[in-house]
Design an enzyme around this catalytic site. Structure first.
Site, PDB file in Angstrom:
ATOM      1  N   PHE A  36       0.809  -1.212   0.000  1.00 22.47           N
ATOM      2  CA  PHE A  36       0.000   0.000   0.000  1.00 22.47           C
ATOM      3  C   PHE A  36       0.845   1.267   0.000  1.00 22.47           C
ATOM      4  O   PHE A  36       1.868   1.359   0.685  1.00 22.47           O
ATOM      5  CB  PHE A  36      -0.895   0.037   1.244  1.00 22.47           C
ATOM      6  CG  PHE A  36      -2.053  -0.921   1.212  1.00 22.47           C
ATOM      7  CD1 PHE A  36      -3.303  -0.511   0.769  1.00 22.47           C
ATOM      8  CD2 PHE A  36      -1.892  -2.226   1.624  1.00 22.47           C
ATOM      9  CE1 PHE A  36      -4.377  -1.393   0.732  1.00 22.47           C
ATOM     10  CE2 PHE A  36      -2.954  -3.121   1.590  1.00 22.47           C
ATOM     11  CZ  PHE A  36      -4.200  -2.704   1.147  1.00 22.47           C
ATOM     12  N   ASP A  37       0.366   2.247  -0.736  1.00 22.37           N
ATOM     13  CA  ASP A  37       0.817   3.627  -0.599  1.00 22.37           C
ATOM     14  C   ASP A  37       0.236   4.126   0.727  1.00 22.37           C
ATOM     15  O   ASP A  37      -0.637   3.479   1.314  1.00 22.37           O
ATOM     16  CB  ASP A  37       0.281   4.436  -1.791  1.00 22.37           C
ATOM     17  CG  ASP A  37       0.586   5.910  -1.689  1.00 22.37           C
ATOM     18  OD1 ASP A  37       1.711   6.260  -1.312  1.00 22.37           O
ATOM     19  OD2 ASP A  37      -0.319   6.715  -1.977  1.00 22.37           O
ATOM     20  N   LEU A  38       0.670   5.301   1.190  1.00 20.73           N
ATOM     21  CA  LEU A  38       0.140   5.847   2.442  1.00 20.73           C
ATOM     22  C   LEU A  38      -0.808   7.020   2.189  1.00 20.73           C
ATOM     23  O   LEU A  38      -2.018   6.901   2.365  1.00 20.73           O
ATOM     24  CB  LEU A  38       1.290   6.285   3.357  1.00 20.73           C
ATOM     25  CG  LEU A  38       0.898   6.961   4.681  1.00 20.73           C
ATOM     26  CD1 LEU A  38      -0.030   6.074   5.502  1.00 20.73           C
ATOM     27  CD2 LEU A  38       2.148   7.325   5.482  1.00 20.73           C
ATOM     28  N   ASP A  39      -0.275   8.159   1.754  1.00 23.30           N
ATOM     29  CA  ASP A  39      -1.093   9.356   1.539  1.00 23.30           C
ATOM     30  C   ASP A  39      -2.094   9.128   0.416  1.00 23.30           C
ATOM     31  O   ASP A  39      -1.724   8.780  -0.704  1.00 23.30           O
ATOM     32  CB  ASP A  39      -0.210  10.560   1.185  1.00 23.30           C
ATOM     33  CG  ASP A  39       0.725  10.955   2.312  1.00 23.30           C
ATOM     34  OD1 ASP A  39       0.394  10.687   3.472  1.00 23.30           O
ATOM     35  OD2 ASP A  39       1.800  11.520   2.028  1.00 23.30           O
TER      36      ASP A  39
END
Length: 217
Positions: free
Chosen positions: A8-11
């Site tokens: 997963f990406d965060l932002d």
């Protein structure tokens, strides 16, 4: 199971970090007496490497871009980091993936130090087997580089890449996944448009966090 590992990406994928990032950018611009652009332009900073974006948007040199990042962190590292919230449905989605036996990892262009603080503060760190991000000195900010760092750190082989999916809201997440030989999911509840994600080559899109579970498992 369709995928054994989800990165997963965060932002814009796990959290809505817009308020803190925009406030930190405004702080840096004001301190350097640079006119503030439109909200649309400010939002373009969410996701891509920060220094690169400062240089591109304001026509700054590499040295000036690095200086802007340092000023940005004066605000973000103290206050902006917590002007943030976890998207509704994300904890439940992560819980279901873990329950299904999916290995859950993170690859973000945000400094790893900040990503870990955010995950701890908002209580979702327990769902992740590994959290990987950029270095504080401005290296390893390219999403492909971060993804490769995460894959290497977690011992994911070339063969296992075919059962690994990258999940993010911006084009660089999708392009980074393709470059690393991974599958990709573009999320539509973040900051990127469906046009941006499709043009980058997203294999499938998710309108809500709950859609990710169905796609991955």
């Amino acid at each position: 199971m369709k995928y054994t590992t989800a990165i997963f990406d965060l932002d814009g994928t796990i959290t809505d970090s817009c308020p803190g990032i925009l406030n930190a950018i405004r702080y840096a611009l004001k301190k350097r007496e640079i006119d503030e652009p439109s909200e649309e332009v400010l939002r373009s900073f969410i996701g891509p490497p920060l220094q690169q974006q400062f240089q591109t948007v304001f026509g700054l040199s590499e040295e000036e871009g690095a200086a802007m990042v340092s000023i940005y962190r004066e605000y973000y590292g103290v206050k902006g980091i917590f002007e943030n919230r976890v998207y509704d449905g994300v904890p439940e989605m992560l819980e279901k993936l873990r329950a299904a036996g999916v290995r859950v990892l993170m690859a973000t262009s945000k400094p790893e130090k900040y990503a870990k603080r955010i995950s701890e503060h908002f209580g979702f760190g327990r769902y992740f087997d590994f959290i990987g991000g950029a270095c504080m000195d401005g290296t390893r900010t390219d999403k492909h580089e971060v993804i490769e760092y995460v894959l290497s750190s977690c011992g994911i082989s070339e063969d296992e890449r075919n059962s690994t999916v990258m999940i993010g809201d911006r084009s660089h997440d999708i392009l980074g996944a393709e470059k690393s030989g991974l599958h990709s999911i573009g999320v539509l509840y973040g900051y990127g448009s469906i046009e941006e994600l499709k043009e980058a080559g997203a294999e499938v899109t998710a309108l809500h966090p709950s859609d990710i579970t169905a796609i991955v498992v």
